[in-house]
Design a protein around this motif. Structure first.
Motif, PDB file in Angstrom:
ATOM      1  N   MET B   1       0.836  -1.201   0.000  1.00 12.45           N
ATOM      2  CA  MET B   1       0.000   0.000   0.000  1.00 12.45           C
ATOM      3  C   MET B   1       0.870   1.249   0.000  1.00 12.45           C
ATOM      4  N   SER B   2       0.409   2.219  -0.715  1.00  7.92           N
ATOM      5  CA  SER B   2       1.169   3.463  -0.813  1.00  7.92           C
ATOM      6  C   SER B   2       1.022   4.290   0.461  1.00  7.92           C
ATOM      7  N   HIS B   3       2.083   4.937   0.849  1.00 13.16           N
ATOM      8  CA  HIS B   3       2.047   5.707   2.101  1.00 13.16           C
ATOM      9  C   HIS B   3       3.162   6.752   2.106  1.00 13.16           C
ATOM     10  N   PHE B   4       3.059   7.669   3.051  1.00 15.49           N
ATOM     11  CA  PHE B   4       4.113   8.658   3.217  1.00 15.49           C
ATOM     12  C   PHE B   4       5.349   8.020   3.848  1.00 15.49           C
ATOM     13  N   SER B   5       6.485   8.402   3.369  1.00 18.32           N
ATOM     14  CA  SER B   5       7.725   8.002   4.027  1.00 18.32           C
ATOM     15  C   SER B   5       8.388   9.249   4.583  1.00 18.32           C
ATOM     16  N   GLN B   6       9.049   9.097   5.718  1.00 23.01           N
ATOM     17  CA  GLN B   6       9.827  10.214   6.254  1.00 23.01           C
ATOM     18  C   GLN B   6      11.284   9.808   6.279  1.00 23.01           C
ATOM     19  N   ILE B   7      12.096  10.602   5.647  1.00 26.41           N
ATOM     20  CA  ILE B   7      13.520  10.269   5.567  1.00 26.41           C
ATOM     21  C   ILE B   7      14.314  11.274   6.379  1.00 26.41           C
ATOM     22  N   ARG B   8      15.149  10.758   7.262  1.00 20.38           N
ATOM     23  CA  ARG B   8      15.963  11.634   8.125  1.00 20.38           C
ATOM     24  C   ARG B   8      17.013  12.375   7.322  1.00 20.38           C
ATOM     25  N   THR B   9      17.239  13.604   7.703  1.00 15.17           N
ATOM     26  CA  THR B   9      18.320  14.383   7.095  1.00 15.17           C
ATOM     27  C   THR B   9      19.088  15.020   8.240  1.00 15.17           C
ATOM     28  N   LYS B  10      20.083  15.805   7.892  1.00 14.54           N
ATOM     29  CA  LYS B  10      20.795  16.576   8.915  1.00 14.54           C
ATOM     30  C   LYS B  10      20.544  18.059   8.658  1.00 14.54           C
ATOM     31  N   ILE B  11      19.395  18.355   8.096  1.00 13.67           N
ATOM     32  CA  ILE B  11      19.104  19.742   7.724  1.00 13.67           C
ATOM     33  C   ILE B  11      18.384  20.441   8.872  1.00 13.67           C
ATOM     34  N   ARG B  12      18.982  21.522   9.356  1.00 10.14           N
ATOM     35  CA  ARG B  12      18.429  22.188  10.536  1.00 10.14           C
ATOM     36  C   ARG B  12      18.086  23.645  10.302  1.00 10.14           C
ATOM     37  N   ASN B  13      18.552  24.193   9.197  1.00 12.11           N
ATOM     38  CA  ASN B  13      18.339  25.614   8.964  1.00 12.11           C
ATOM     39  C   ASN B  13      17.448  25.796   7.742  1.00 12.11           C
ATOM     40  N   LEU B  14      16.269  26.414   7.968  1.00 16.11           N
ATOM     41  CA  LEU B  14      15.269  26.511   6.911  1.00 16.11           C
ATOM     42  C   LEU B  14      15.748  27.385   5.750  1.00 16.11           C
ATOM     43  N   THR B  15      16.386  28.504   6.079  1.00 16.94           N
ATOM     44  CA  THR B  15      16.835  29.426   5.023  1.00 16.94           C
ATOM     45  C   THR B  15      17.841  28.755   4.081  1.00 16.94           C
ATOM     46  N   SER B  16      18.799  28.032   4.675  1.00 18.39           N
ATOM     47  CA  SER B  16      19.800  27.344   3.853  1.00 18.39           C
ATOM     48  C   SER B  16      19.154  26.229   3.029  1.00 18.39           C
ATOM     49  N   LEU B  17      18.152  25.572   3.613  1.00 16.67           N
ATOM     50  CA  LEU B  17      17.438  24.524   2.877  1.00 16.67           C
ATOM     51  C   LEU B  17      16.737  25.112   1.657  1.00 16.67           C
ATOM     52  N   GLN B  18      16.077  26.244   1.861  1.00 15.50           N
ATOM     53  CA  GLN B  18      15.361  26.888   0.752  1.00 15.50           C
ATOM     54  C   GLN B  18      16.334  27.355  -0.327  1.00 15.50           C
ATOM     55  N   ALA B  19      17.483  27.884   0.110  1.00 14.03           N
ATOM     56  CA  ALA B  19      18.494  28.316  -0.859  1.00 14.03           C
ATOM     57  C   ALA B  19      19.008  27.117  -1.662  1.00 14.03           C
ATOM     58  N   ALA B  20      19.179  25.993  -0.972  1.00 15.07           N
ATOM     59  CA  ALA B  20      19.660  24.777  -1.641  1.00 15.07           C
ATOM     60  C   ALA B  20      18.650  24.308  -2.687  1.00 15.07           C
ATOM     61  N   LEU B  21      17.372  24.344  -2.331  1.00 16.01           N
ATOM     62  CA  LEU B  21      16.326  23.925  -3.271  1.00 16.01           C
ATOM     63  C   LEU B  21      16.313  24.836  -4.495  1.00 16.01           C
ATOM     64  N   SER B  22      16.482  26.123  -4.260  1.00 13.51           N
ATOM     65  CA  SER B  22      16.505  27.072  -5.380  1.00 13.51           C
ATOM     66  C   SER B  22      17.715  26.816  -6.283  1.00 13.51           C
ATOM     67  N   ASP B  23      18.859  26.470  -5.676  1.00  8.25           N
ATOM     68  CA  ASP B  23      20.065  26.158  -6.454  1.00  8.25           C
ATOM     69  C   ASP B  23      19.798  25.028  -7.444  1.00  8.25           C
ATOM     70  N   LEU B  24      18.987  24.069  -7.012  1.00  4.20           N
ATOM     71  CA  LEU B  24      18.720  22.906  -7.861  1.00  4.20           C
ATOM     72  C   LEU B  24      17.591  23.182  -8.852  1.00  4.20           C
TER      73      LEU B  24
END
Lengths: 103, 130
Positions: B1-24
């Motif tokens: 059955m299809s379901h949500f998965s949660q994958i652990r990361t080491k990402i703690r800073n939202l601004t840097s995460l958003q910048a990283a997403l924009s880079d890609l």
């Protein structure tokens, strides 16, 4: 005649090399005294390796701590006393290294 | 059955995460908003990437670890990169932004930045010692 000319060139060449080495040595010593340099290798999977060169000020520790706080667990590779007993080699020597890692 | 998965990361800073997403080149939107999943399932995440197939990808803050985890129904993953590839690239860009922010805050300036053959980024920052 030819031999002495070659000899003269050789001596001159050596002198040039000596002067260049001396100057670059002075420069690297100066930059070591006055510049704090941090080098980072950010691997394709996000692991970070940090190398500190030159004078290690307190602010360097603050920088490292701030980075570590946001990058997760860090394995530190402390510099041992043996390091300081080694003869001086090239500039850009790493004085400390830390790695962030994925758990 | 299809379901949500949660994958652990080491990402703690939202601004840097958003910048990283924009880079890609990822089209993300700031939350908190809903991540659409299988059969109307929903999760709330701080960053949401909408997919044209109607199933989304999100980054959700785990209050215990204070890390942003990837939330998605992996069966409906519709990105140019694989999940691992995506997370690796995000992690690298995130690390770069984090390092740059932390060093510039202490007065360091970028002296060199290059990408090596194996895809690593070499960054040199310098500061005059007062």
């Amino acid at each position: 005649m030819l031999l002495s000319r070659i000899k003269g060139k050789l001596t001159y060449g050596c002198f040039q090399v000596f002067i260049l080495n001396f100057l670059s040595g002075c420069l690297s010593t100066l930059s070591k005294i006055f510049m704090e340099t941090l080098e980072f290798i950010i691997y394709a999977d996000g692991r970070v390796k940090e190398m500190v060169t030159g004078i290690v000020g307190r602010s360097c520790e603050e920088v490292t701590a701030a980075i570590e706080a946001q990058l997760g667990d860090v394995i530190n590779q402390e510099t041992t006393a043996e390091y300081y007993q080694q003869p001086v080699q090239q500039d850009n020597q790493a004085t400390s290294q830390s790695f962030s890692s994925w758990v | 059955m299809s379901h949500f998965s949660q994958i652990r990361t080491k990402i703690r800073n939202l601004t840097s995460l958003q910048a990283a997403l924009s880079d890609l080149g990822t089209d993300w939107k700031a939350g908190p908003s809903a991540v659409r999943g299988y059969q109307g399932n929903e999760e709330t995440a701080e960053v949401v990437i909408e997919q044209s197939n109607g199933y989304d990808i999100g980054f959700k803050l785990n209050p215990v670890t204070q890390e942003y985890e990837l939330v998605a129904d992996l069966q409906y993953w519709q990105q140019p990169l694989s999940v691992d590839g995506f997370l690796n690239q995000i992690s690298q860009r995130y690390a770069l932004h984090t390092v740059m922010a932390a060093t510039s805050q202490q007065g360091f300036q970028v002296a060199e930045q290059q990408t090596t053959e194996d895809g690593a980024i070499r960054l040199v920052v310098q500061r005059w010692n007062a």
